[in-house]
Motif scaffolding. Structure first.
Motif, PDB file in Angstrom:
ATOM      1  N   ILE A  58       0.320 -10.062  -7.788  1.00 32.89           N
ATOM      2  CA  ILE A  58      -0.770 -10.734  -7.250  1.00 32.89           C
ATOM      3  C   ILE A  58       0.364 -10.615  -5.384  1.00 32.89           C
ATOM      4  CG2 ILE A  58      -2.271 -12.096  -6.667  1.00 32.89           C
ATOM      5  CD1 ILE A  58      -3.706 -11.446  -9.266  1.00 32.89           C
ATOM      6  N   GLU A 103       0.856  -1.050  -0.112  1.00 35.43           N
ATOM      7  CA  GLU A 103      -0.457  -0.213   0.159  1.00 35.43           C
ATOM      8  C   GLU A 103       0.776   1.580  -0.474  1.00 35.43           C
ATOM      9  OE1 GLU A 103       1.242  -1.035   4.433  1.00 35.43           O
ATOM     10  OE2 GLU A 103      -0.198  -2.673   2.424  1.00 35.43           O
ATOM     11  N   GLY A 139     -10.702  -9.291  -6.962  1.00 32.15           N
ATOM     12  CA  GLY A 139      -9.759  -8.376  -6.840  1.00 32.15           C
ATOM     13  C   GLY A 139      -8.677  -7.018  -8.516  1.00 32.15           C
ATOM     14  N   ALA A 140      -8.664  -8.129  -8.244  1.00 29.83           N
ATOM     15  CA  ALA A 140      -7.916  -8.056  -9.701  1.00 29.83           C
ATOM     16  C   ALA A 140      -8.432  -7.453 -10.922  1.00 29.83           C
ATOM     17  CB  ALA A 140      -7.534  -9.432 -10.365  1.00 29.83           C
ATOM     18  N   THR A 192      -3.325  -7.268  -4.707  1.00 29.64           N
ATOM     19  CA  THR A 192      -4.897  -6.827  -5.133  1.00 29.64           C
ATOM     20  C   THR A 192      -4.700  -8.764  -4.905  1.00 29.64           C
ATOM     21  OG1 THR A 192      -6.723  -7.173  -6.269  1.00 29.64           O
ATOM     22  CG2 THR A 192      -4.684  -7.248  -7.487  1.00 29.64           C
ATOM     23  N   ASP A 193      -6.153  -9.110  -4.717  1.00 30.27           N
ATOM     24  CA  ASP A 193      -5.714 -10.729  -4.861  1.00 30.27           C
ATOM     25  C   ASP A 193      -6.310 -10.790  -5.789  1.00 30.27           C
ATOM     26  OD1 ASP A 193      -8.739  -9.714  -4.247  1.00 30.27           O
ATOM     27  OD2 ASP A 193      -8.664 -10.511  -2.632  1.00 30.27           O
ATOM     28  N   PHE A 232      -8.612  -3.941  -9.631  1.00 35.16           N
ATOM     29  CA  PHE A 232      -7.381  -2.783  -9.692  1.00 35.16           C
ATOM     30  C   PHE A 232      -6.701  -2.507 -11.050  1.00 35.16           C
ATOM     31  CE2 PHE A 232      -2.243  -3.135  -9.093  1.00 35.16           C
ATOM     32  CZ  PHE A 232      -2.253  -2.479  -7.923  1.00 35.16           C
TER      33      PHE A 232
END
Length: 383
Positions: A294, A274, A303-304, A299-300, A307
């Motif tokens: 990732i 972050e 959430g890709a 992000t995961d 993002f």
């Protein structure tokens, strides 16, 4: 006994390189390399004769003793060339930093050069492909990378738009870099999606450009760096991860191999994803680079899609601008060495696509290679 920390003990003071040349169009490897080394020294305010160490990777041919002779170095102290693909860049930077920290050498150049008329095409990837790969006709990074890329898209639900956004952002930046091969050639969504397939799901624009050129960075102690340049790029952490696998037999399967190394990178630097302002991500093909981000926790899988958008990934105002000189896919490929050069230039304010207040600049090396690695660079404000 507490573990000694390299955090902020060394810094990159100079970064230099040639233009990217189309494959076979560059000069001799050694000539280009000497140009890059002298440029890095000039940028860092150090006489090339005062360089006393060299570190490289990928089983390159231009070894430290040869360079020391060519440069007329006064007192040659340190030389190492590691194996490994593009992931070896982080290891070379770590080795150079450790040599300076330990007092073995004072001014160490990390470098790579390629002229394919001399080295041959893809000479640095030949050892990656075991008999298990070759028996299936898999003999290149674009093919091996396609396997996990397809699983990432179909099995983990990462949308294809995430990979497209990564590529188009790289081309946006590359189109503004006069030293790159995509200069003044941005990439539209329509052109990307209509481009030919190379190894499904990898399209031609997903693939790195084979090119000629040379790049180098100059590492010295933090104390010495402060007297040489107003904006050193301090090395806050440099980690590697062994990615021991044969024909893709890793656990978990859908990873670029960075998870343990990324955890150590954040722990040793004291920062997290972050906090990062800009990132340079090595990409033989774009899918593994998305997966590398990732792995680093930006992000995961779920959430890709949110993002990885074009707007989020471009300078100067994106959430996390990536590959701000164009990266391997848009600027050119000298075994990835242009990426840490650009990471340093962001700290020094020298990028063709400068990010404002780029105090933390991340370099991710060699996704899905047997040896992966990352380096976090910071300004003095981050110490």
């Amino acid at each position: 006994m507490s573990k000694p920390s390299l955090r902020g003990a060394t810094a990159v003071v100079g970064a230099g390189g040639t233009k990217y040349f189309r494959r076979g169009a560059g000069s001799a490897e050694k000539k280009m390399l000497l140009e890059a080394v002298v440029a890095a020294c000039r940028d860092g305010g150090i006489d090339p004769h005062d360089v006393d160490g060299f570190a490289s990777y990928g089983d390159g041919h231009d070894e430290g003793p040869v360079l020391a002779t060519s440069l007329g170095i006064k007192d040659f102290k340190f030389s190492v060339i590691s194996s490994g693909g593009g992931g070896g860049i982080a290891g070379a930077i770590a080795a150079a930093s450790a040599a300076v920290y330990a007092g073995i050498a004072n001014n160490v150049i990390v470098y790579r050069t390629l002229a394919q008329a001399e080295s041959g095409r893809q000479e640095f990837v030949k050892y990656h492909f075991t008999s298990m790969y070759r028996a299936q006709g898999i003999v290149s990074a674009v093919q091996s990378g396609a396997l996990k890329n397809r699983r990432m898209l179909d099995g983990e639900g990462v949308p294809a738009s995430a990979v497209e956004a990564f590529v188009r952002a790289s081309y946006f930046h590359g189109s503004r870099n006069p030293d790159g091969l995509a200069f003044e050639k941005p990439l539209s969504s329509a052109d990307y999606n209509s481009s030919r397939m190379i190894a499904d799901p990898n399209r031609v624009f997903d693939c790195s450009r084979e090119s000629d050129g040379a790049f180098a960075i100059l590492i010295t102690s933090a104390e010495r760096a402060r007297g040489l340049t107003p904006t050193p790029a301090y090395i806050l952490a440099a980690t590697q991860s062994g990615y021991a696998e044969d024909a893709g037999n890793s656990e978990p399967y859908v990873t670029s191999g960075f998870i343990p190394g990324a955890r150590r990178l954040w722990a040793e630097s004291g920062y997290g994803p972050e906090d990062v302002k800009v990132a340079q991500v090595y990409e033989n093909t774009a899918g593994p680079a998305v997966l590398a981000m990732i792995d680093h926790g930006f992000t995961d899988f779920e959430g890709a899609g949110e993002f990885f958008t074009y707007e989020n990934l471009i300078a100067p105002d994106g959430k996390l601008p990536i590959n701000t000189a164009g990266g391997n896919v848009a600027a050119g490929f000298v075994h990835g060495m242009g990426l840490p050069v650009e990471a340093v230039r962001q700290i020094k304010g020298q990028s063709p696509n400068q990010v404002q207040d780029a105090d933390l600049s991340l370099f991710i090396a060699g996704p899905q290679a047997q040896l992966t690695g990352s380096v976090l660079f910071g300004s003095e404000r981050t110490l």
